[in-house]
Design a protein around this motif. Structure first.
Motif, mmCIF file in Angstrom:
data_model
loop_
_atom_site.group_PDB
_atom_site.id
_atom_site.type_symbol
_atom_site.label_atom_id
_atom_site.label_comp_id
_atom_site.label_asym_id
_atom_site.label_seq_id
_atom_site.Cartn_x
_atom_site.Cartn_y
_atom_site.Cartn_z
ATOM 1 N N GLU A 152 8.920 10.191 -0.066
ATOM 2 C CA GLU A 152 7.732 10.593 -0.017
ATOM 3 C C GLU A 152 7.019 9.660 1.185
ATOM 4 N N ARG B 253 8.989 2.505 5.831
ATOM 5 C CA ARG B 253 7.335 3.543 6.568
ATOM 6 C C ARG B 253 7.253 3.020 7.733
ATOM 7 N N ILE C 270 5.349 9.791 5.238
ATOM 8 C CA ILE C 270 4.085 9.660 5.772
ATOM 9 C C ILE C 270 4.252 9.451 6.793
ATOM 10 N N GLN D 230 9.148 6.846 -7.681
ATOM 11 C CA GLN D 230 7.840 6.519 -7.482
ATOM 12 C C GLN D 230 8.302 4.611 -7.493
ATOM 13 N N HIS E 160 1.142 -1.716 0.006
ATOM 14 C CA HIS E 160 -0.119 0.254 0.561
ATOM 15 C C HIS E 160 1.003 1.326 -0.158
ATOM 16 N N LEU E 161 1.514 1.545 -1.416
ATOM 17 C CA LEU E 161 2.591 2.879 -1.031
ATOM 18 C C LEU E 161 1.938 3.518 -2.372
ATOM 19 N N PHE E 162 1.968 4.891 -1.938
ATOM 20 C CA PHE E 162 0.832 5.318 -2.345
ATOM 21 C C PHE E 162 2.155 5.277 -4.428
ATOM 22 N N PRO E 163 1.743 5.025 -5.819
ATOM 23 C CA PRO E 163 2.428 4.851 -6.486
ATOM 24 C C PRO E 163 2.626 6.078 -7.354
ATOM 25 N N ARG E 164 2.118 7.455 -7.134
ATOM 26 C CA ARG E 164 1.764 8.646 -7.125
ATOM 27 C C ARG E 164 3.243 9.518 -6.690
ATOM 28 N N LEU E 165 3.339 9.112 -4.965
ATOM 29 C CA LEU E 165 4.654 9.778 -4.897
ATOM 30 C C LEU E 165 6.016 8.996 -4.680
#
Lengths: 381, 239
Positions: free
Chosen positions: B107, B159, B111, B143, B98-103
């Motif tokens: 980044e 993270r 979080i 990314q 569940h990593l943000f693909p757009r960050l």
């Protein structure tokens, strides 16, 4: 330490780095704002043009037949209304105004309709601002002052001394003037004296289009209105007359209703595109938002992230939309001098309110979805 | 702190649905987790592992029983207090990361720090340090989609540890990895992430990584059916 600013930055990066969705959102909102602003500006322009004589003449009180619903459809009143008006307590002075139209025969033999405003011979009350010539010259034989506005060229751009034919009478241009606002129907305007106007232009038994009254004070206005009403006529302040004309165009001509309908459709289009795209964006990231909840993000932090995304996108779209509409209007006015659209603060404010509603509804859909997702769902996959 | 209790779960019961549709997922489960320990929760699908994990990490409210984390009964807390508990004391490594693909990678790691209201630049600097710990400092500005599965797993670990939690929870950490990468990841966690002030709980099906467990808690049908040491289990597995 800057509380929550980092959260907003993350929110904006999440949205803006998703270029296709961000572009789709911006295009949708920009398009909607563009259409809304254009529609409202056109309406505003039409209303302003429809009330142009009221602003240009500048009288504080206008006396008219109660059936008059716009400046161009004046119903002539008997002369005694002028005399009666002058005798009402609180009236400083009252003057007649002729407002009608005539056909001007141009040099090439064609005819051009024109609005003729006949000013009181004694005072020339309501005179326009002169660009060339002197207003006193309007007392000369056959004298007319022509207004240099968007319609001026339709009279072949006359100069001082130019002669023309008006209803088989000779007319001579003795001055060129400007007015605050051009009329709605795209025809040129000529000023002359009241007596010349009623002589040159065929009229019925009565000739006074309006009686213009200057009250001694604002406190005298209600009394004057009551006295005029007893005569069977209507005395309206400038604002009341403008409102009456605006109501006529808004509710009785279909112009207002159609433009409101187009504005509403633009709003729905913007809302649909924005809402759908934003919802898809939230759905695609729903697992990540759930993960953020599991990590320790509070509900109000996630809500603020979504609100920031929606509001910032909407404001950017609003800016682009207003910019596009302004550019379009500038180009349109450059190509079509009489183009009736004006961008007002009210239009900008209303469009901003509508765009904020779009942002609120779009974000509400996203917020509901994000608040529904439970971190446990992330573990369950 | 090694040896003392960091999590104490007592008589946990969780059911879903009501009436005839009621399914009891966890039945009267009690156990403890010690500081400095790696505890595996293993068992077949539907045995209640994930439900149990969710209850001890402050995500899913039990119907009965209590969970005490560092002397705090977490299920007496409200939602915001639970969110703070998870942010400050628990780190999660999800099965799908569940990593943000757009960050960017850095980044993503930052979080938890941003949620802790740390200033942006300071959070990025610290996140790079955590990426360094998992050996991905040179991948900081990429990314996540440009990373391999093992690298994404390590980003998720970075993270999880960025918030300096006392408890780390791994949900099927090797499920998306090949055997060799999975073992390396868990070995890395045991060697570099575990310390005497921290406990690690891993839910897994993967018997190839049992050797890294201090204890293995076996579940079946919502109950604990036994414990083994990781060493014992790996010996059995080899036989």
């Amino acid at each position: 330490m800057k509380p929550v600013s980092g959260i907003y930055r993350v929110a904006l990066k999440l949205l803006m780095n998703d270029k296709s969705k961000f572009t789709a959102l911006l295009v949708g909102i920009t398009f909607a704002v563009f259409l809304m602003v254009m529609m409202m500006s056109m309406f505003s322009g039409i209303l302003a043009r429809s009330c142009a004589p009221v602003y240009n003449i500048g009288a504080k009180i206008w006396v008219m037949d109660p059936a008059v619903n716009n400046t161009n459809s004046s119903i002539p009143m008997p002369d005694y209304i002028l005399s009666a008006s002058r005798s009402i307590p609180g009236v400083k002075y009252a003057v007649p105004l002729y407002f009608g139209s005539a056909l001007i025969k141009l040099k090439d033999g064609t005819y051009q309709a024109a609005t003729v405003v006949g000013l009181d011979d004694a005072t020339l009350f309501g005179r326009p601002e002169m660009l060339e010539g002197r207003i006193e010259d309007v007392f000369a034989e056959n004298a007319f002052v022509v207004v240099k506005d968007a319609e001026y060229a339709k009279l072949e751009s006359p100069k001082i001394g130019t002669e023309f034919e008006i209803n088989d009478n000779r007319g001579t241009v003795v001055g060129i003037a400007k007015v605050a606002s051009s009329g709605l129907f795209g025809i040129p305007t000529l000023y002359t004296t009241y007596n010349r106007a009623i002589t040159y232009i065929p009229s019925a038994r009565f000739t006074t289009s309006y009686v213009l009254i200057e009250p001694k004070s604002e406190a005298d206005v209600p009394g004057i209105q009551k006295a005029i009403a007893k005569l069977g006529y209507e005395a309206l302040t400038r604002d009341q007359f403008v409102k009456k004309v605006a109501n006529f165009y808004t509710f009785k001509t279909g112009v207002g209703m159609n433009i409101m309908l187009m504005t509403a459709i633009s709003f729905v289009v913007g809302l649909s595109i924005s809402g759908q795209t934003f919802y898809t964006f939230i759905l695609e990231n729903i697992g990540k938002f759930g993960a953020m909840k599991a990590i320790g993000a509070k509900g109000n932090e996630l809500i603020s992230m979504i609100l920031v995304q929606a509001v910032v996108t909407s404001l950017i779209g609003y800016g682009f939309g207003v910019g596009a509409a302004s550019t379009f209007m500038i180009i349109a006015k450059w190509r079509v001098p009489g183009y009736a659209a004006q961008l007002t603060y009210q239009t900008l404010g209303l469009a901003l309110v509508m765009v904020m509603i779009i942002a609120a509804v779009s974000s509400y859909i996203g917020v509901r979805k994000v608040l529904q997702i439970q971190p446990f769902d992330i573990f369950r996959g | 702190m090694g040896g003392s209790v960091i999590i104490k779960a007592s008589n946990l019961v969780k059911w879903f649905g009501e009436g005839e549709a009621r399914t009891v997922a966890v039945k009267q489960v009690s156990f403890e987790v010690q500081y400095g320990e790696i505890l595996y929760i293993v068992g077949p699908s539907g045995s209640g592992k994930t439900t149990l994990l969710s209850m001890i990490s402050g995500i899913l409210r039990p119907n009965e029983g209590s969970v005490v984390v560092e002397d705090q009964d977490i299920w007496k807390m409200n939602d915001d207090e639970l969110a703070d508990l998870r942010l400050n004391k628990i780190g999660f490594v999800f099965q799908d990361y569940h990593l943000f693909p757009r960050l960017t990678t850095v980044e993503n790691v930052a979080i938890p720090l941003i949620l802790k209201k740390m200033e942006w630049n300071a959070a990025m600097k610290l996140a790079r340090d955590y990426l360094d710990i998992v050996g991905l400092k040179d991948r900081a500005d990429l990314q996540p989609v440009k990373l391999s599965g093992g690298e994404q797993q390590r980003v998720a670990i970075a993270r999880a540890i960025a918030g300096q939690p006392d408890i780390l929870i791994f949900d099927e950490p090797t499920a998306s990895l090949d055997g060799d990468t999975g073992r390396k990841i868990v070995e890395f966690v045991k060697t570099n992430i575990l310390n005497e002030k921290r406990a690690i709980i891993i839910v897994t099906h993967d018997s190839r990584i049992y050797e890294y467990a201090d204890r293995i808690m076996k579940m079946e049908d919502g109950k604990i059916v036994g414990y083994e040491s990781g060493y014992e289990n790996s010996q059995q597995h080899e036989k």
